[in-house]
Structures are given as structure tokens and as C-alpha cells.
Design a protein around this motif. Structure first.
Motif, PDB file in Angstrom:
ATOM      1  N   ARG A 240       0.827  -1.201   0.000  1.00  0.00           N
ATOM      2  CA  ARG A 240       0.000   0.000   0.000  1.00  0.00           C
ATOM      3  C   ARG A 240       0.862   1.251   0.000  1.00  0.00           C
ATOM      4  N   PHE A 241       2.116   1.111  -0.454  1.00  0.00           N
ATOM      5  CA  PHE A 241       3.040   2.235  -0.473  1.00  0.00           C
ATOM      6  C   PHE A 241       2.482   3.333  -1.370  1.00  0.00           C
ATOM      7  N   PRO A 242       2.375   4.573  -0.826  1.00  0.00           N
ATOM      8  CA  PRO A 242       1.779   5.651  -1.618  1.00  0.00           C
ATOM      9  C   PRO A 242       2.720   6.095  -2.737  1.00  0.00           C
ATOM     10  N   MET A 243       2.286   5.906  -3.954  1.00  0.00           N
ATOM     11  CA  MET A 243       3.139   6.285  -5.062  1.00  0.00           C
ATOM     12  C   MET A 243       2.286   6.525  -6.294  1.00  0.00           C
ATOM     13  N   GLY A 244       2.402   7.700  -6.858  1.00  0.00           N
ATOM     14  CA  GLY A 244       1.606   8.004  -8.045  1.00  0.00           C
ATOM     15  C   GLY A 244       2.314   7.537  -9.300  1.00  0.00           C
ATOM     16  N   ASP A 245       1.658   7.833 -10.444  1.00  0.00           N
ATOM     17  CA  ASP A 245       2.249   7.473 -11.723  1.00  0.00           C
ATOM     18  C   ASP A 245       3.425   8.372 -12.085  1.00  0.00           C
ATOM     19  N   ARG A 246       3.395   9.593 -11.506  1.00  0.00           N
ATOM     20  CA  ARG A 246       4.343  10.597 -11.978  1.00  0.00           C
ATOM     21  C   ARG A 246       5.784  10.148 -11.847  1.00  0.00           C
ATOM     22  N   LEU A 247       6.092   9.535 -10.705  1.00  0.00           N
ATOM     23  CA  LEU A 247       7.467   9.118 -10.465  1.00  0.00           C
ATOM     24  C   LEU A 247       7.923   8.135 -11.540  1.00  0.00           C
ATOM     25  N   ILE A 248       7.049   7.167 -11.811  1.00  0.00           N
ATOM     26  CA  ILE A 248       7.432   6.138 -12.780  1.00  0.00           C
ATOM     27  C   ILE A 248       7.552   6.736 -14.175  1.00  0.00           C
ATOM     28  N   THR A 249       6.616   7.608 -14.509  1.00  0.00           N
ATOM     29  CA  THR A 249       6.698   8.266 -15.815  1.00  0.00           C
ATOM     30  C   THR A 249       8.007   9.033 -15.930  1.00  0.00           C
ATOM     31  N   PHE A 250       8.327   9.753 -14.869  1.00  0.00           N
ATOM     32  CA  PHE A 250       9.567  10.532 -14.867  1.00  0.00           C
ATOM     33  C   PHE A 250      10.779   9.615 -15.086  1.00  0.00           C
ATOM     34  N   LEU A 251      10.818   8.521 -14.341  1.00  0.00           N
ATOM     35  CA  LEU A 251      11.981   7.635 -14.454  1.00  0.00           C
ATOM     36  C   LEU A 251      12.074   6.984 -15.827  1.00  0.00           C
ATOM     37  N   ARG A 252      10.917   6.644 -16.378  1.00  0.00           N
ATOM     38  CA  ARG A 252      10.942   6.040 -17.715  1.00  0.00           C
ATOM     39  C   ARG A 252      11.523   7.017 -18.723  1.00  0.00           C
ATOM     40  N   GLN A 253      11.245   8.308 -18.513  1.00  0.00           N
ATOM     41  CA  GLN A 253      11.822   9.297 -19.419  1.00  0.00           C
ATOM     42  C   GLN A 253      13.336   9.371 -19.260  1.00  0.00           C
ATOM     43  N   VAL A 254      13.770   9.335 -18.003  1.00  0.00           N
ATOM     44  CA  VAL A 254      15.212   9.341 -17.757  1.00  0.00           C
ATOM     45  C   VAL A 254      15.862   8.165 -18.472  1.00  0.00           C
ATOM     46  N   VAL A 255      15.247   6.995 -18.315  1.00  0.00           N
ATOM     47  CA  VAL A 255      15.786   5.783 -18.948  1.00  0.00           C
ATOM     48  C   VAL A 255      15.901   5.989 -20.453  1.00  0.00           C
ATOM     49  N   LEU A 256      14.846   6.532 -21.036  1.00  0.00           N
ATOM     50  CA  LEU A 256      14.818   6.701 -22.485  1.00  0.00           C
ATOM     51  C   LEU A 256      15.923   7.655 -22.942  1.00  0.00           C
ATOM     52  N   ILE A 257      15.998   8.806 -22.290  1.00  0.00           N
ATOM     53  CA  ILE A 257      16.984   9.805 -22.726  1.00  0.00           C
ATOM     54  C   ILE A 257      18.405   9.275 -22.552  1.00  0.00           C
TER      55      ILE A 257
END
Ligand code: SF4
Ligand code: SF4
Lengths: 407, 307
Positions: free
Chosen positions: A244-261
Motif C-alpha cells: 500500500r506504499f503511496p506512489m503516483g504514476d508521476r514518479l514512474i513516468t519521470f523515471l521512464r523518461q530518464v531511462v529513455l533519454i
């Protein structure tokens, strides 16, 4: 004062109890890791008794799987910084929770780095020769001495910051900024430094033309900031799916962008490297030719490097197209897993091994890890993942309030 | 599965996964009979430079005792003769004369108590590698390492390579614990009791001169050379680095290196660079000199020359 200690003691007890409480799947995972560790310990014992001759390494290829894993994991550890920057500096709430998890991953990764270096030593009993007041530490001349220093420093930083924050959280108090923020700033610079110094370990060797290239350090950083965050996303996805760890989509979206770049930059640097090596067809090209096409009938690494490049390209195409982002857990994370594998191959089969082939005297001897070496490596991975798992479990317990001072 | 099988240490054969697992589960890993037992004095031994004269003396005594016990002899001497002021050693090798017979390689193994491998060549620790080169080319990539025919062959010349005792030695810079350094007389040495076996120096060396003890070195008692030097040919341990020391045990007594004396063609010249009348100075001053990998900037004490 006494009260502080009592409270801290309570924190530790409750934390440890929390770390080892979970569902059947959690226990199954931990047991699996313990099995890996046990096998690894037995194999390491064999190595300690018989010597490094039980590995596949030779005088020609004198570093192998251990140093390859070490090099890869330094990257994963350094990547935690990608979460730290937005989380602590910009007070981005969506990122902040994840930062803690990232730092836990970093702790596990550095632990593995240090263990891989230790497994690689011919005389682990003389480890103390590296410890300054007793030993004789060749600082600042030796890049390896630097590396040991920065890695240990990074470990301490990563233990302090999340440790402090979690403790405060446990007590339901606001953390004092001056007790952690300065360390956060330091750790950002430090993360880059551990990876740069590890790159210098290779580029500093003038006698090894394959490594002695200025492009190596930037490529190191790029690939680290690709594989590292990819690894962290997988961890976050698991945590999000199972707790139940509070975590939105934003963090994952952000990291996926980092990975891509970072992945795109990495590929760009790879192409420039290949171009310079092959277009000018300099005398330095032997190792690269061996790696990509084989040399005088020796081609053990060729399938590996092309697998790595294909995985890299396919995964990046998948990420660029953004087609899979909304799909199920496995599908949307498959490209990330592919990138991790690709970069792991790139570090070992693509960077460490070919640096030794051919030797400085032009001899070609190929390298394959032995079974014993593989089992020791698996054991170290088991231990690192075990530590990562219980630390993450701990962070989740505290963030969700399952472990708190008043319950 | 056998990548570099040619130089695999003879005692540890590669095993299949299954065999390994059985061995692990059966706990069937036993120490070889001649493995070192734990020794507190050896464990706590200081870096060579940090020992007082008295400590050095006691260490040398202890080592003599240890070696005598281990190899069941009574004639081991371990000395630590220091450098002579005004002496800087250098080596020169005549590429026009060398016939590639590898007698130097074997004399070196004898003199320096190296690990003896199995019968096949290359399976033991050898400080000298003789390369068979194409006439008219200095390209190391075309060098043949494992030639096995009458020498000298037509259209070939031979280039023995060993430690160059670099004055800007990459290996010395690399070592994280200062276990390897250059002595004032130019010899680059390793303290076998201080080396942690990380092999960074081996990665750094541009001449592939450093050799590692992957297993407990095998040294038959009747083949031992008992006149040893602390920084040179005393028996080594499992897990440490070693290399050519210009036969430090000989040259510090005024003798020439073993490879120099065995050479049937007189290709090898050795001497004091600081002595104007030495053979080595005459060669450097009057012959055409070739420095291997000069561009790497190692400033070696080893020169090749032509007649
Ligand atoms: S040849 Fe290699 S081992 Fe010898 S001094 Fe130079 S770098 Fe060191
Ligand atoms: S193997 Fe030994 S001599 Fe070489 S760098 Fe490591 S500690 Fe130094």
C-alpha cells in the motif's frame, strides 16, 4: 539522552521484526535468496581454499565476471541520484516517497560492489592493507584506492540519509533539514564521482588502447543512468503492485523518461565509438574488431555484443513509441528489463573482457567464467537482493505506518 | 567451455556444473596438502618499507624457517641486500642476434623458483615471452607466441619480452596498496607478503609482464634454488603477483641475470647505466635502439637494439 537511546532501540527492534514479517510470497522470495547465498558461500569457500584458479580467469584475461558485475552495479548505485535530485531539491511530493526506495536499492548495489571486489582478491585475508592507519593506502595515485574510498563514502551517505528520514518518520516528527539536506547535496556529486572514478579505473590505463579512450567515462554515465533507473522502476512497480506504499504514476513516468533519454545518449555514444574505431581503421582497433566481428577465428563475444545491441535498440524503440506504457505490468516493463540485460552484457562482455583481448603482446586467449565463478556471483547477487528486499520492506512499513512508535 | 585452457593452472581442472554441485554439497573441498596454515606473524607482517631493520631481520629468519619446513630442506637463505648507490640497472637485447631458442625462459624459471606447470608449454609461470615476428614488421599482433619448430625460421626474427622495469611504471601507479614499487637501482619489485592480489597492476602493464599465482604454486623440492632474495626469487604464495626482477638476488651481488648468462648467442646485455664505461652505455650510445611501445610513455630500462 537515555530516552533517545531507548526510543532508537525500539525503532531497531520493531524495524527488524517488520523486515521479516510478510506473506508467503515474501517468505518464498527470501528463502530463494538465502539458497543463492548458501550456494555462493560454498563456492566461495572452494575458491578461498584452492585459489582463483577455480575461475575462468587467466594471466591473459585477468579480470572477469566479478569485475564486470562490479562495474555494472556501480552504475545502478549511482543512478539513485536520479531520484534524489528532483525529490529533495524540488520538493516534488510524487517523487519523494520513491527516493527512499531508490536509496535502498543503492545500498544493496554498493554492498554487492564491495563484495565483488572482495571476491576478486587473491588475498582477501590482507584486506586490512587497504585500511589507512594500519595499511599503506596508495592514495591519491591509484585509481583503485580512489574507488574503494568513494564507494565506502557513498555507502555511508546512503545509510545516513534514508536512515535518518525513516527514523523521524517512525517517531512522527519532522526531520531537521540541516541534518540531512547537506548530505543530499554531497551525495548527488558523490554519485557521479563513484561512476566517473570507476570509468577512470579503465581509461587511466595507457597500455590498454581499448579502454584508454576519452569517450568511456561519458558512456559509463549514460549507460548507468539508463540501467539504474530502469532497475529502480522495476522495484517501484513491484512495491506498487504488492503493497500500500503511496506512489503516483508521476514518479514512474519521470523515471521512464530518464531511462529513455540516457539510453538514447548511450546509443549515440556507442555509434560514435564504433565509427572512430573502424572508419580510421587504426592499429588500436584489434579489441573492437574482436568484440564486434571476431579476430583470427576467435569470436566468443560476438553473439553477446550483438544480442546486447539488439536488445538496446528494440527496447528504446518500444519506449520511444510509448505504445506499451498503459499495458499490463509485464508488457510495460519488458523494455526496461531488456535494457538492464543489454547494459549488463555491455559492461562485462562489451567492456571488461575485450580490454584484455588481444593481450598487450598480441596474444588472443578467450575467457569464459567457470561454474564456480558463476555460483559465487549468484551468491553475491542473492545477498545484495536480500538486503535490498528487507530494506525496502522496512521503508514500506514505515511509510505506510505499519511500523511506528505508537503502535 | 575452455576459453584460455592452454594456460590453465594444472591443479584445478574445470568441472561441470553437476560435479561442482556434488562437490559443494558433499563438502568435498579439502585444502591441498602443502597449503599454508594460518600464521599470525605472517598475517600481521608490515609493509617492507615500514619494518625497522630489526623487524626485517626477524622476518627474514622467520621466512627461512617457513620455507625450510614447507619444502623440507635446510639450506634456504632469504636476504634483503639493498641497492648500491650510483647503480641504475638497464638491459639491452640484440634483435639481430636472438634465435628464439627460449633457453632464457627456462633458466629464468629455474633461477626464480616459478610455479611449475604440467608438461605443456605455457602452463607454468614464465617471466619471459619470446615472440616470433615477421621480418620487416614490428606489429605485435602478427607475433606468434606458441611456435614449435626448429629455430631460427626463415624470414622470422625473435623478440623476447619481459618486465621493462619502467621508470614511469603504470603498475606502480595502479597498485592500491603500494605492494609494488621501483627500487633506487631501477628494479621494480613486488612485496609478496603485502600484495592483496587485485591484479590491477596486471591490467596496467603494457608489456604483459606480470604473472599471477592462480593456485598454490607447485615447486618440487629438488628443483628449488635456495639462495633467495626477499624482493625476488623466494617462493611465492597463492594469490599474489610476481614478475621479473632482473634476478635481484644475483645482480645485487654483482652477477648478471640468469637469462643473460644462459643466452648462447650473446644477444643479452646488462649493466649499470650510470657507469660511462659499461657495456650498456656503449650500446645506447652507439647502436640503433628500439624502445617497445615508446608512445605509452613508460620510460623503460629495457632496450632493443640492432647490429
Ligand atoms: S613492464 Fe610492466 S611490470 Fe614491468 S615495470 Fe613496466 S609496467 Fe611494471
Ligand atoms: S595484484 Fe598486488 S601488486 Fe598488483 S596491484 Fe594488486 S595489490 Fe598491487
Amino acid at each position: 539522552m537515555a530516552a533517545t537511546y531507548v526510543s532508537y532501540f525500539g525503532f531497531v527492534i520493531k524495524s527488524v521484526r517488520g523486515m521479516f514479517t510478510g506473506g508467503p510470497r515474501y517468505y518464498a522470495w527470501l528463502s530463494f535468496l538465502v539458497l543463492l547465498m548458501a550456494a555462493g558461500a560454498a563456492a566461495y569457500y572452494r575458491q578461498a581454499v584452492l585459489g582463483l584458479g577455480v575461475t575462468g580467469m587467466t594471466d591473459q584475461v585477468s579480470w572477469g565476471l566479478y569485475i564486470a558485475n562490479f562495474t555494472f552495479l556501480v552504475g545502478v548505485a549511482a543512478a539513485a541520484v536520479m531520484m534524489v535530485i528532483p525529490g529533495y531539491l524540488y520538493h516534488d511530493k510524487a517523487v519523494k516517497g520513491g527516493v527512499l526506495l531508490g536509496e535502498m536499492v543503492a545500498i544493496g548495489a554498493i554492498l554487492m560492489c564491495l563484495l565483488f571486489v572482495m571476491a576478486d582478491l587473491g588475498r582477501p585475508d590482507r584486506m586490512w592493507h587497504m585500511i589507512p592507519p594500519f595499511g599503506k593506502f596508495n592514495f591519491p595515485v591509484s585509481m583503485l584506492a580512489w574507488d574503494v574510498l568513494v564507494l565506502n563514502g557513498y555507502l555511508l551517505l546512503n545509510l545516513h540519509v534514508p536512515g535518518y528520514l525513516l527514523y523521524k518518520r517512525y517517531r512522527g516528527e519532522e526531520p531537521a533539514k540541516w541534518l540531512y539536506l547537506p548530505f543530499v547535496y554531497i551525495s548527488i556529486v558523490w554519485a557521479i564521482s563513484i561512476h566517473t572514478v570507476t570509468a577512470f579505473l579503465y581509461t587511466g590505463l595507457a597500455g590498454r588502447p581499448f579502454w584508454n579512450a576519452a569517450i568511456l567515462a561519458p558512456r559509463f554515465i549514460a549507460s548507468a543512468f539508463c540501467a539504474g533507473p530502469a532497475f529502480i522502476v522495476l522495484v517501484l512497480e513491484i512495491v506498487r503492485g504488492w503493497t500500500r506504499f503511496p506512489m503516483g504514476d508521476r514518479l514512474i513516468t519521470f523515471l521512464r523518461q530518464v531511462v529513455l533519454i540516457a539510453g538514447l545518449i548511450n546509443i549515440f555514444l556507442l555509434i560514435s565509438e564504433i565509427f572512430t574505431e573502424f572508419y580510421a581503421a587504426s592499429a588500436h582497433v584489434a579489441s573492437a574488431r574482436y568484440l564486434f566481428f571476431g579476430l583470427h577465428g576467435h569470436d566468443a563475444l560476438v553473439p553477446w555484443i550483438w544480442t546486447s545491441i539488439s536488445l538496446n535498440v528494440l527496447a528504446l524503440l518500444a519506449l520511444v513509441s510509448r505504445r506499451f506504457e498503459q499495458r499490463g505490468l509485464v508488457v510495460r516493463n519488458l523494455p526496461l528489463a531488456m535494457l538492464i540485460v543489454a547494459i549488463w552484457i555491455e559492461k562485462g562482455m562489451g567492456l571488461v573482457f575485450p580490454g584484455f583481448i588481444p593481450t598487450p603482446l598480441g596474444e588472443i586467449v578467450e575467457y569464459l567464467p567457470s561454474a564456480n565463478e558463476v555460483v559465487v556471483s549468484a551468491g553475491i547477487w542473492g545477498l545484495g537482493l536480500f538486503v535490498m528486499t528487507v530494506l525496502i520492506k522496512h521503508a514500506v512499513d514505515i511509510e505506510t505506518g505499519a511500523v511506528a512508535k505508537n503502535n | 567451455m575452455s576459453g584460455g585452457s592452454r594456460i590453465r593452472p594444472g591443479d584445478v581442472k574445470r568441472r561441470g556444473f553437476l560435479k561442482l554441485l556434488t562437490a559443494l554439497t558433499a563438502g568435498a573441498v579439502t585444502a591441498p596438502a602443502d597449503a599454508e596454515a594460518f600464521d599470525l606473524d605472517a598475517f600481521l607482517q608490515k609493509h617492507f618499507h615500514q619494518m625497522s631493520d630489526d623487524e626485517k631481520r626477524r622476518t627474514l629468519q622467520r621466512l627461512e624457517q617457513d620455507y625450510n619446513d614447507k619444502y623440507e630442506r635446510d639450506d634456504f637463505t632469504v636476504v634483503a641486500d639493498g641497492p648500491t648507490p650510483g647503480v641504475k640497472f638497464a638491459y639491452a637485447l640484440n634483435l639481430s642476434k636472438c634465435i628464439g631458442c627460449r633457453r632464457c625462459v627456462h633458466a629464468c624459471v629455474q633461477e626464480n623458483n616459478q610455479h611449475r606447470g604440467r608438461e605443456e608449454r605455457g602452463d607454468q609461470v614464465e617471466y619471459i615471452r619470446v615472440l616470433e615476428m615477421e621480418k620487416g614488421s614490428l606489429d605485435l599482433e602478427k607475433a606468434v607466441h606458441d611456435y614449435d619448430h626448429e629455430v631460427p625460421a626463415e624470414d622470422k626474427y625473435y623478440m623476447p619480452v619481459q618486465c621493462h622495469h619502467c621508470n614511469a611504471a603504470p603498475c606502480v601507479k595502479a597498485c592500491p596498496v603500494e605492494a609494488t614499487w621501483q627500487e633506487p637501482d631501477g628494479i621494480v619489485v613486488v612485496d609478496y607478503n603485502w600484495c592483496i592480489g587485485c591484479r590491477y597492476c596486471a591490467a596496467a602493464c603494457p608489456y604483459w609482464a606480470r604473472k599471477f599465482n592462480w593456485i598454490e604454486p607447485r615447486l618440487p623440492a629438488d628443483e628449488i634454488n635456495p639462495d633467495t632474495h626477499y624482493l625476488g626469487n623466494r617462493p611465492r604464495y597463492k594469490g599474489v603477483m610476481e614478475k621479473c626482477t632482473f634476478c635481484i638476488n644475483r645482480v645485487r651481488k654483482g652477477l648478471n641475470p640468469a637469462c643473460h648468462d644462459i643466452c648462447p648467442t650473446g644477444s643479452r646485455k646488462f649493466g649499470n647505466l650510470l657507469d660511462k664505461d659499461s657495456v650498456i652505455r656503449r650500446i645506447i650510445d652507439h647502436k640503433r635502439i628500439y624502445i617497445l611501445k615508446e608512445e605509452v610513455g613508460t620510460d623503460p630500462s629495457f632496450y632493443y637494439f640492432f647490429d
